[in-house]
Structures are given as structure tokens and as C-alpha cells.
Design an enzyme around this catalytic site. Sequence first.
Site, PDB file in Angstrom:
ATOM      1  N   GLU A 237       5.130 -37.855 -43.617  1.00  0.00           N
ATOM      2  CA  GLU A 237       5.086 -38.364 -45.001  1.00  0.00           C
ATOM      3  C   GLU A 237       5.836 -39.681 -45.253  1.00  0.00           C
ATOM      4  O   GLU A 237       6.523 -39.806 -46.264  1.00  0.00           O
ATOM      5  CB  GLU A 237       5.621 -37.289 -45.963  1.00  0.00           C
ATOM      6  CG  GLU A 237       4.905 -35.957 -45.846  1.00  0.00           C
ATOM      7  CD  GLU A 237       5.438 -34.882 -46.805  1.00  0.00           C
ATOM      8  OE1 GLU A 237       6.492 -35.102 -47.423  1.00  0.00           O
ATOM      9  OE2 GLU A 237       4.783 -33.835 -46.925  1.00  0.00           O
TER      10      GLU A 237
ATOM     11  N   GLU B 268      -1.619 -28.124 -42.544  1.00  0.00           N
ATOM     12  CA  GLU B 268      -0.967 -27.334 -43.601  1.00  0.00           C
ATOM     13  C   GLU B 268      -1.984 -26.884 -44.644  1.00  0.00           C
ATOM     14  O   GLU B 268      -1.714 -26.910 -45.850  1.00  0.00           O
ATOM     15  CB  GLU B 268       0.149 -28.154 -44.273  1.00  0.00           C
ATOM     16  CG  GLU B 268       1.164 -28.746 -43.300  1.00  0.00           C
ATOM     17  CD  GLU B 268       2.352 -29.437 -43.968  1.00  0.00           C
ATOM     18  OE1 GLU B 268       2.556 -29.258 -45.188  1.00  0.00           O
ATOM     19  OE2 GLU B 268       3.079 -30.160 -43.260  1.00  0.00           O
TER      20      GLU B 268
HETATM   21  C1  HAH Z   1       4.628 -30.374 -47.174  1.00  0.00           C
HETATM   22  N1  HAH Z   1       4.850 -31.423 -48.090  1.00  0.00           N
HETATM   23  C2  HAH Z   1       5.652 -30.414 -46.023  1.00  0.00           C
HETATM   24  O1  HAH Z   1       5.131 -31.136 -44.919  1.00  0.00           O
HETATM   25  C3  HAH Z   1       6.057 -29.030 -45.568  1.00  0.00           C
HETATM   26  O2  HAH Z   1       7.100 -29.166 -44.647  1.00  0.00           O
HETATM   27  C4  HAH Z   1       6.529 -28.175 -46.728  1.00  0.00           C
HETATM   28  O3  HAH Z   1       6.922 -26.897 -46.273  1.00  0.00           O
HETATM   29  C5  HAH Z   1       5.447 -28.095 -47.734  1.00  0.00           C
HETATM   30  C6  HAH Z   1       4.595 -29.095 -47.898  1.00  0.00           C
HETATM   31  C7  HAH Z   1       3.888 -31.572 -49.108  1.00  0.00           C
HETATM   32  C8  HAH Z   1       4.407 -32.083 -50.399  1.00  0.00           C
HETATM   33  C9  HAH Z   1       5.639 -31.717 -50.929  1.00  0.00           C
HETATM   34  O4  HAH Z   1       6.460 -30.891 -50.255  1.00  0.00           O
HETATM   35  C10 HAH Z   1       6.079 -32.209 -52.159  1.00  0.00           C
HETATM   36  C11 HAH Z   1       5.285 -33.070 -52.864  1.00  0.00           C
HETATM   37  C12 HAH Z   1       4.072 -33.414 -52.334  1.00  0.00           C
HETATM   38  C13 HAH Z   1       3.644 -32.913 -51.124  1.00  0.00           C
END
Ligand code: HAH
Length: 336
Positions: free
Chosen positions: A138, A245
Site C-alpha cells: 500500500e 485479500e
Molecule cells: C488491508 N488494508 C491490509 O493489507 C491488511 O493487512 C489488513 O488486515 C486489512 C486490509 C486495506 C485497507 C485498510 O486496512 C484501511 C483502509 C483501506 C484499505
Amino acid sequence: MDSIPNRSIPKLHEAFQASFDIGAAVNPRTIIQAGELIAKHYNSLTAENEMKFVSLHPAEDTYTFEEADKIVAFAREHGKKMRGHTLVWHNQTSDWLFQEADGRPVSRDKLYDRLKSHIDTVVKRYKEDIYAWDVVNEVIADEGSELLRPSKWLEIAGPGFIAKAFELAHEADPKAQLFYNDYNESNPAKRDKIYRLVKSLLEQGVPVHGVGLQAHWNMYSPELDDIRAAIEKYASLGLRLQLTELDVSMFRHDDRRTDLASPTAEMLELQEQRYEALFKLLEEYRSHIDAVTFWGAADDYTWLNDFPMRGRKNWPLLFDEKHEPKGSFWRVVQRS
Ligand code: HAH
């Protein structure tokens, strides 16, 4: 009971064995509470939180491997593949990493030394168990013309931290497949930025082998055509692709309703149609896609309960709160 006996339910991963692995994000609770379901239906596992920096490395001289090790032991016991998640991220990363003892920011060299120790220790520990790592998670900015999101990494090291992380991971385990992983990956503007980043890494000779499409989707978006275009664009770089995911939220991005204790029949039907269409599309691209990992195993526990709306339940996966296959499961396996 009038439920269908377990033996007549096909294994999800077997239904897709000609196409790609089927994974689930797990944690030390779900491998117990849903251990049987996970062992049966998924042939690949990712630790939901337990391999993130803050979980493994809370202080400079302290590594805490106990929870991650439980997941690795479960994977070994049941013969599951494992993906590693994640080495470099702006969230769930310990503050000490970026600071001197007195709180001043560290130098770039010191940050890189610390990153090297972390990556060496973690990647080498799980070398025999983990075949692929989300090395960088990200870093692309969601909006605007900036390529990279603001972060401590960028502030201290400049954009070179991304290549550095891949190089260190490759040195630690030359056999591991190394991924760039991000969400909103099918949004055309963000897709093009992810493409630019990864293309420039490849042009610099950085060891990056794949793009992880997080695929935190919902029943309405992204559109199939945008998903298709993203897959084609990333695949045009000659890289392997994984959905890392996947979940299909029942709510639109801006939907704030919190009143539902269970999904309506219409919502379930819409989710079935959506899952069927998604897997049809994914199978079209099976020559590029090696694994589809769900961000959870069943609807009783998902990160989308309480996120982004506190007190709101969600039902984004293929198995219900009792671990029974949903209509979506049957639509997905019957078309495989
Ligand atoms: C993901 N982010 C992460 O990669 C993962 O590690 C986590 O457990 C859940 C989702 C997505 C995301 C976020 O956490 C917050 C805002 C937008 C997208």
C-alpha cells in the site's frame, strides 16, 4: 440435523485445483474456532496480523514469534502453503523503527540497517514455510497526482525504500516470490500508478515477481471491466498475479447503514451473482493468477465486522457464521 452431511460438500481448493490455489487469512483464534473448515477448504494460508512488523518486532531487541509460529505450525500440520504478509507498510509498524532513543527521527542508513535486520530475521525464520512475501504493502497514494502516499518511510528514506525492501527480501530468501500488494487496485487511476511503480522497479532490475491485488471489493464495485483491465495491465509486465485479500462486502463504499442483524434474501442473491461472475472472470485469467486468497475463512469472523462502520456486521465470504457453505459457495464451485 437437516443440514447436508459434510462429506457431500466439495473442497473449495479442489474445485479450483486446475486453476489456482485458494487461500484464507487466519489468526490464532480462527485456526481453532474454524480449524476444520480451514483445513478442508483452503490450501494456502496468510497470517492476518501476526507477521506484521508491530506484531513480530515490538522493540528493537525484541521479536515476538509465538502467534505467528502457531499459524505456521497449523500450516505444516495440514500441509498448507503459506504467504507472508507483510514486510514494509505504513500501518501496524512499530514507532521505535523510525526513532532514535530520544525521539528524533533516525537517519536513512539507520532505518535501512534496521530494515535489513528485520527482513533477515523474519524471512529466514520462515524460509521453509513461506513461498511468497508481500514485501511492500500500500505505498501508492489513492487520490491525486502524487505517486506515493506520505509515510515515515518516504519522509526518512525517500522513494528508494521500496527497491531496498525487495532487494533485502531477495537476499534473505532468493527462492521466495516477492509481491507488491495494494487495494483499490482495479480503480483505473490507482491501477495506472501501481503499474508505473512496478514497471519502474522492473526497469531498475529490482527483484519483484508479482502484483497482489488485495481485492477488497463489494457487490457493486469495482465493475468487472475494470477488474479485467487491471489484470491485463499488471499481467502485461510479465509478472505473476494473486488476489491476496478477497472479500465481497454487502455494502457500497459510502453505505452507512448499521441496522442489519443478518443479510436479506436480496443481498444474498446479489452476492451469489457477484461471486459467480468474479470467479468466471478469474478463471479466464488463470494462466496469470496463481492464488486467490480470501481475507478470512467464514462470516463469523471478518475484519469487516466493525470496519469501516462500528457495530455493523458484514457477510463477505463463502461460508456463513455456522461455517456452512453459502449459496455463493455453491455458485462458485458449480461453475468451476
Ligand atoms: C488491508 N488494508 C491490509 O493489507 C491488511 O493487512 C489488513 O488486515 C486489512 C486490509 C486495506 C485497507 C485498510 O486496512 C484501511 C483502509 C483501506 C484499505
